[in-house]
Design an enzyme around this catalytic site. Structure first.
Site, short mmCIF file in Angstrom:
data_model
loop_
_atom_site.label_atom_id
_atom_site.label_comp_id
_atom_site.label_asym_id
_atom_site.label_seq_id
_atom_site.Cartn_x
_atom_site.Cartn_y
_atom_site.Cartn_z
N THR A 29 0.85 -1.19 0.00
CA THR A 29 0.00 0.00 0.00
C THR A 29 0.89 1.24 0.00
O THR A 29 2.08 1.17 0.30
CB THR A 29 -0.90 0.02 1.23
OG1 THR A 29 -0.09 0.06 2.42
CG2 THR A 29 -1.79 -1.22 1.27
N GLU A 67 -5.71 -3.68 -2.02
CA GLU A 67 -6.24 -4.89 -1.38
C GLU A 67 -7.29 -5.60 -2.22
O GLU A 67 -7.65 -6.75 -1.92
CB GLU A 67 -6.84 -4.53 -0.02
CG GLU A 67 -5.83 -4.05 1.01
CD GLU A 67 -5.58 -2.54 0.96
OE1 GLU A 67 -5.01 -2.00 1.93
OE2 GLU A 67 -5.93 -1.90 -0.06
N LYS A 109 -15.65 17.02 10.31
CA LYS A 109 -16.76 17.01 11.26
C LYS A 109 -16.87 18.38 11.91
O LYS A 109 -16.07 18.73 12.79
CB LYS A 109 -16.58 15.92 12.31
CG LYS A 109 -17.86 15.66 13.12
CD LYS A 109 -17.74 14.42 13.97
CE LYS A 109 -19.09 14.06 14.59
NZ LYS A 109 -19.02 12.81 15.38
N TRP A 136 -21.18 16.07 9.41
CA TRP A 136 -20.13 15.68 8.48
C TRP A 136 -20.18 16.52 7.21
O TRP A 136 -21.24 16.82 6.69
CB TRP A 136 -20.27 14.21 8.10
CG TRP A 136 -20.02 13.25 9.22
CD1 TRP A 136 -20.94 12.46 9.84
CD2 TRP A 136 -18.77 12.98 9.85
NE1 TRP A 136 -20.33 11.71 10.82
CE2 TRP A 136 -19.00 12.01 10.86
CE3 TRP A 136 -17.47 13.46 9.67
CZ2 TRP A 136 -18.00 11.50 11.66
CZ3 TRP A 136 -16.47 12.96 10.48
CH2 TRP A 136 -16.73 12.00 11.46
#
Length: 537
Positions: free
Chosen positions: A183, A328, A438, A443
């Site tokens: 990654t 992944e 936030k 949000w």
């Protein structure tokens, strides 16, 4: 009655291309600007020579062989020669720091490295950090070895010269490891993801399918996405599986050279991150050209702005397909294809309800969206939750068992993406969990705000991050790269966002005008770097 038990391994892909498409071309524009052409027959013969050469180096079955390489024909040979001899191909991201490369080469226990001549200085830095302690062989992907401080280096062409052009096929278990990709390490150390022969074979079939990228024998495929990251989204394996022509651009991205290749080689399918297609759009507009052979452009890595999708449709008559996936997930997990009953929809409705979405899961891939308590949320177009995924080409763990918390007990991978599912079965990535803002308990999606800001005429790129606020906990900060000669103010941005439908409380209080947005090793906006740069002191 039962079906034949045929192992799904890389030999099936390689043998098929060599047997049925021996004259189909593989074209590489090399770093020096020269163009290399050969056929699948030539490619297969040289891949077999590399197999013998790897044996001659004394590398054992299961040993890891790293590449530090650009897109190109020699890299493609390694894509097959390494796993077809039961070794594991570890594609190293050339854009990682020397420190990260040192870590992953050591962590992977790599025994050999195939490196581009112009990337030898990077490998020298890795060596200075002690990162080549496990490496016994360094192979330069060229005809000669440039001057280097590294010892025991051999040229690729010298290594394979004189080797037999046929190699006895091995019966490899389909669950054996084929490749290894780390990654990008945006949080913590990079983590290793192991691809198997089976997962790679199945992923290549999904990419070839009409639910994927519909790659077939009549196509010319150019992956702009690097071969060092998640197998170039599976395009080299899919193109080989279907016998499609393959086209590669080596070295750093050059929009002019890319457009030349797309046009001259009659490319029909290509894929890259949004920043690539922003540059290509400007290049095409400057030339007054389009790409008539192109069937579709895949855009992934991050959500393409609506304005970019519309620009390609209106100016060039080209379709941008959004896709979603991760290292992944091998990585392709979804594509935003319209459904049959949407054939009569207007172009604007298709863009809003389909093309700006992360897509429909590919056959074999399952996704769900869960709340903080782990409960499945309805796909109602409004419920916001964490995206989980599972399937035959989705990792079930990281190398060495790291970050086990990202894999649930009931068999799902926790992506870290925040998503919304629609009643039609599409999902949209609202944000990365760590990138949501936030503010006052509510949000704000940085992805939505970025897309809206990048639709402004004077804006080239924009990234939105959360910055601490004593009253509201967090507030959005817009980091903007304006077009040359254009001035962009916070009032301009606020007016534009309000017209785009953002509530007043969501609007940024400040903007930062910058020369360029930092990027990760795979070309995504590096918000970690932006947060570090603009965090209050």
């Amino acid at each position: 009655m039962a079906m034949m038990d045929v192992q799904l391994n890389s030999w099936l892909l390689l043998d098929h291309a060599a047997a049925h498409f021996p004259t189909t071309e593989i074209v590489t524009r090399c770093v020096d600007g020269s163009v290399h052409r050969y056929t699948y027959a030539d490619f297969s013969a040289r891949a077999h020579q590399l197999m013998h050469a790897l044996d001659g180096l004394g590398l054992g079955r299961g040993d890891h062989v790293a590449t530090l390489a650009w897109n190109g024909y020699r890299h493609l040979e390694a894509y097959f020669a390494v796993p077809c001899t039961e070794r594991v191909l570890h594609t190293c991201n050339v854009r990682l720091s020397a420190e990260d490369l040192s870590y992953i080469i050591g962590h992977a226990d790599d025994r050999a490295v195939l490196v581009e001549p112009d990337l030898l200085p990077v490998l020298e830095q890795v060596h200075a950090l002690g990162g080549l302690a496990t490496v016994d062989h360094i192979i330069v992907l060229g005809a000669t070895v440039p001057e280097t401080s590294l010892s025991g280096v051999v040229a690729y062409e010298e290594l394979i010269a004189g080797q037999p052009t046929t190699y006895p096929r091995r019966e490899i278990d389909e669950y054996a490891p084929l490749g290894l990709c780390y990654t990008s390490g945006t949080t913590g150390r990079p983590k290793g993801v192991v691809y198997t022969h089976r997962s790679t074979f199945l992923h290549s079939q999904a990419v070839c399918s009409a639910s994927g990228l519909a790659v077939g024998p009549r196509d010319s495929v150019l992956p702009v996405v690097p071969m060092f990251h998640a197998n170039a989204w599976g395009l080299p394996y899919a193109a080989t599986a279907s016998g499609a022509k393959q086209v590669f651009l080596s070295g750093q991205l050059d929009a002019g050279a890319l457009v030349d290749l797309l046009a001259e080689e009659q490319v029909t399918i290509t894929g890259g991150v949004p920043t690539v297609w922003l540059a290509v759009a400007d290049e095409l507009a400057g030339r007054g050209e389009s790409l008539p052979a192109m069937r579709h452009i895949m855009c992934g890595g991050s959500q393409p702005p609506r304005a970019l999708i519309e620009r390609y449709r209106r100016e060039f008559g080209l379709t941008i397909l959004q896709g979603w996936g991760m290292t992944e997930t091998s990585p392709l997990a979804s594509i935003a294809w319209p459904k049959e009953h949407m054939g009569q929809w207007s172009a604007d409705r298709l863009t809003d309800e389909v093309r700006t979405k992360a897509g429909l899961p590919l056959p074999g891939v399952q996704v769900c969206i869960r709340d903080e308590l782990g409960q499945d949320l309805p796909w109602d177009g409004t419920s916001l939750g964490e995206l989980l995924v599972r399937g035959p080409w989705v990792a079930d763990s990281y190398l060495s068992g790291e970050s086990a918390q990202q894999f649930t007990e009931d068999g799902w991978f926790v992506t870290g993406d925040i998503a919304i599912g629609t009643p039609e079965g599409y999902f949209v990535i609202a944000d990365r969990a760590k990138d949501l803002v936030k503010s006052g308990g509510e949000w704000i999606s940085s992805v939505d705000m970025e897309a809206a800001i990048m639709a402004m005429d004077g804006v080239c790129e924009a990234a939105v991050i959360a910055v601490p606020d004593p009253r509201w906990q967090e507030r959005p900060l817009a980091c903007i790269v304006p077009r040359d000669g254009v001035s962009v103010t916070v009032d301009d941005v606020r007016r534009h966002l309000e017209k785009a439908g953002f509530a007043r409380w969501q609007l940024p209080d400040h903007v930062q005008v910058i020369d360029a947005i930092p990027r990760t090793g795979v070309g995504k906006f590096d918000k970690k770097a932006l947060r570090a740069r603009f965090a209050p002191t």
